[in-house]
Enzyme design. Structure first.
Site, PDB file in Angstrom:
ATOM      1  CG  ASP A  17      -2.103   0.903   1.087  1.00 14.47           C
ATOM      2  OD1 ASP A  17      -2.382   1.354  -0.043  1.00 14.47           O
ATOM      3  OD2 ASP A  17      -2.757   1.194   2.106  1.00 14.47           O
ATOM      4  CG  HIS A  34      -0.285   2.216  -9.288  1.00 14.60           C
ATOM      5  ND1 HIS A  34      -0.520   1.831  -7.990  1.00 14.60           N
ATOM      6  CD2 HIS A  34      -1.350   2.989  -9.640  1.00 14.60           C
ATOM      7  CE1 HIS A  34      -1.675   2.352  -7.584  1.00 14.60           C
ATOM      8  NE2 HIS A  34      -2.187   3.061  -8.564  1.00 14.60           N
ATOM      9  CD  GLU A  64     -13.379  -4.945  -1.521  1.00 19.45           C
ATOM     10  OE1 GLU A  64     -12.186  -5.304  -1.558  1.00 19.45           O
ATOM     11  OE2 GLU A  64     -14.307  -5.727  -1.240  1.00 19.45           O
ATOM     12  CG  LEU A 128       9.253 -16.813  -3.708  1.00 16.77           C
ATOM     13  CD1 LEU A 128       9.018 -16.916  -2.208  1.00 16.77           C
ATOM     14  CD2 LEU A 128       9.623 -15.377  -4.083  1.00 16.77           C
ATOM     15  NE  ARG A 191      -7.789   0.893   5.370  1.00 19.90           N
ATOM     16  CZ  ARG A 191      -7.550   2.178   5.612  1.00 19.90           C
ATOM     17  NH1 ARG A 191      -7.743   2.674   6.811  1.00 19.90           N
ATOM     18  NH2 ARG A 191      -7.113   2.968   4.643  1.00 19.90           N
TER      19      ARG A 191
HETATM   20  C1  IPE Z   1      -5.425  -2.742  -0.287  1.00 17.16           C
HETATM   21  O1  IPE Z   1      -5.091  -1.412  -0.414  1.00 17.16           O
HETATM   22  C2  IPE Z   1      -5.391  -3.408  -1.630  1.00 17.16           C
HETATM   23  C3  IPE Z   1      -4.069  -3.574  -2.238  1.00 17.16           C
HETATM   24  C4  IPE Z   1      -2.929  -3.237  -1.697  1.00 17.16           C
HETATM   25  C5  IPE Z   1      -4.073  -4.182  -3.539  1.00 17.16           C
HETATM   26  P1  IPE Z   1      -6.208  -0.277  -0.576  1.00 17.16           P
HETATM   27  O2  IPE Z   1      -5.505   1.017  -0.688  1.00 17.16           O
HETATM   28  O3  IPE Z   1      -7.142  -0.637  -1.681  1.00 17.16           O
HETATM   29  O4  IPE Z   1      -7.011  -0.407   0.798  1.00 17.16           O
HETATM   30  P2  IPE Z   1      -7.792   0.688   1.641  1.00 17.16           P
HETATM   31  O5  IPE Z   1      -8.757   1.349   0.706  1.00 17.16           O
HETATM   32  O6  IPE Z   1      -6.776   1.654   2.167  1.00 17.16           O
HETATM   33  O7  IPE Z   1      -8.444  -0.076   2.758  1.00 17.16           O
HETATM   34  C1  IPE Z   2      -1.569   0.249  -3.426  1.00 16.03           C
HETATM   35  O1  IPE Z   2      -1.368   1.620  -3.446  1.00 16.03           O
HETATM   36  C2  IPE Z   2      -1.764  -0.310  -4.809  1.00 16.03           C
HETATM   37  C3  IPE Z   2      -3.137  -0.738  -5.119  1.00 16.03           C
HETATM   38  C4  IPE Z   2      -4.129  -0.727  -4.275  1.00 16.03           C
HETATM   39  C5  IPE Z   2      -3.401  -1.195  -6.478  1.00 16.03           C
HETATM   40  P1  IPE Z   2      -2.564   2.646  -3.440  1.00 16.03           P
HETATM   41  O2  IPE Z   2      -2.938   2.969  -4.837  1.00 16.03           O
HETATM   42  O3  IPE Z   2      -3.673   2.163  -2.585  1.00 16.03           O
HETATM   43  O4  IPE Z   2      -1.869   3.913  -2.773  1.00 16.03           O
HETATM   44  P2  IPE Z   2      -2.498   4.921  -1.725  1.00 16.03           P
HETATM   45  O5  IPE Z   2      -3.046   4.120  -0.583  1.00 16.03           O
HETATM   46  O6  IPE Z   2      -3.569   5.678  -2.455  1.00 16.03           O
HETATM   47  O7  IPE Z   2      -1.359   5.800  -1.305  1.00 16.03           O
HETATM   48 MG    MG Z   3      -4.110   2.380  -0.612  1.00 12.51          MG
END
Ligand code: IPE
Ligand code: IPE
Ligand code: MG
Length: 240
Positions: A17, A34, A64, A128, A191
């Site tokens: 994340d 990304h 989601e 792995l 979370r």
């Molecule tokens: C969880 O991250 C999903 C992935 C890392 C693929 P999100 O950014 O989608 O989760 P929330 O919205 O903070 O809970």
């Molecule tokens: C995690 O990074 C990657 C995916 C959920 C695909 P985020 O895109 O959720 O990055 P933040 O949480 O907005 O910083």
């Molecule tokens: Mg995120």
């Protein structure tokens, strides 16, 4: 550092994340975060190889995440396709076996094709096992597991009196893998976000403030070292 680690987890799961925040901090579009995140995957896979970790599950796209703006979803799917195209030779070279969990048929056809190709090409690798969670939702997985179990009951293959946790685990996407020993989440969020709800019941958690694109093998080693000092009790008592 890697050599100093004594007890290593068999299976590490990571909620990768913070890509969007990493980009925002630099005044860049989210997709740049990304892209940088995909590089961190490479570093992490190498680190797991050094530590002789058996399984690494990466939460790459949640059920989601389809709710995000179309342009971001499209860019993420293109990035996945590119990752599979560019990195498969490297996975083969590093003896990594690729697997995937989630509602994979929700992915665009081109991604599915690349994914199945990469899985096939790495199937005989013995190092792995890298498991990508794609269009993955923990609740969806449990619902799909219940459906699969019901089909078996209706077909007369099993009796409902035989249902227990071990049997149910065999109807989940993760039926071939042990439960994670260590869950790492980057970007400081405390979370689970619908990740491996069933499998994480006794997993050790490690949250770091580092954003995923900044996560290095040193951070991985720090998490594993922290894990090696944990006392896992599974609801029992300390053995002194
Ligand atoms: C969880 O991250 C999903 C992935 C890392 C693929 P999100 O950014 O989608 O989760 P929330 O919205 O903070 O809970
Ligand atoms: C995690 O990074 C990657 C995916 C959920 C695909 P985020 O895109 O959720 O990055 P933040 O949480 O907005 O910083
Ligand atoms: Mg995120």
């Amino acid at each position: 550092m890697a050599a100093a680690v004594k007890i290593v987890p068999r299976h590490i799961a990571i909620i990768m994340d913070g890509n969007g925040r990493w980009a925002r901090q630099r005044g860049l579009p989210r997709i740049r975060g990304h892209e940088q995140g995909a590089e961190a995957v490479r570093e992490c896979v190498e680190g797991c190889g050094e530590l002789k970790i058996e399984y690494l599950t990466l939460y790459a796209f949640s059920a989601e995440n389809w709710q995000r703006p179309k342009s971001e979803v499209f860019a993420l799917m293109r990035l996945l396709e590119k990752f599979l195209k560019d990195k498969t030779p490297e996975l083969i070279e590093k003896n990594v076996r690729l697997q995937a969990i989630g509602r994979l048929t929700d992915l665009p056809d081109r991604c599915q094709k690349r994914l199945h190709e990469s899985i096939k090409r790495t199937a005989d690798n013995t190092g792995l096992t890298l498991i990508l969670a794609l269009s993955y939702g923990g609740r969806d997985e449990i619902i799909d597991g219940i459906r699969s179990l019901l089909r078996e009951i209706e077909a007369g293959h099993i009796d409902k009196a035989m249902i227990n946790a071990e049997m149910f685990s065999k109807h989940l996407y993760t039926r071939y893998y042990p439960d994670p020993d260590l869950l790492i989440r980057t970007s400081g969020e405390m979370r689970i976000s619908n990740f491996l709800l069933w499998q994480l019941s006794y997993t050790e958690m490690y949250v770091t403030a580092k954003l995923w694109p900044d996560f290095t093998r040193k951070d991985l080693f720090a998490a594993v070292e922290d894990f090696s000092k944990r006392q896992r009790r599974y609801g029992g008592v300390d053995v002194l």
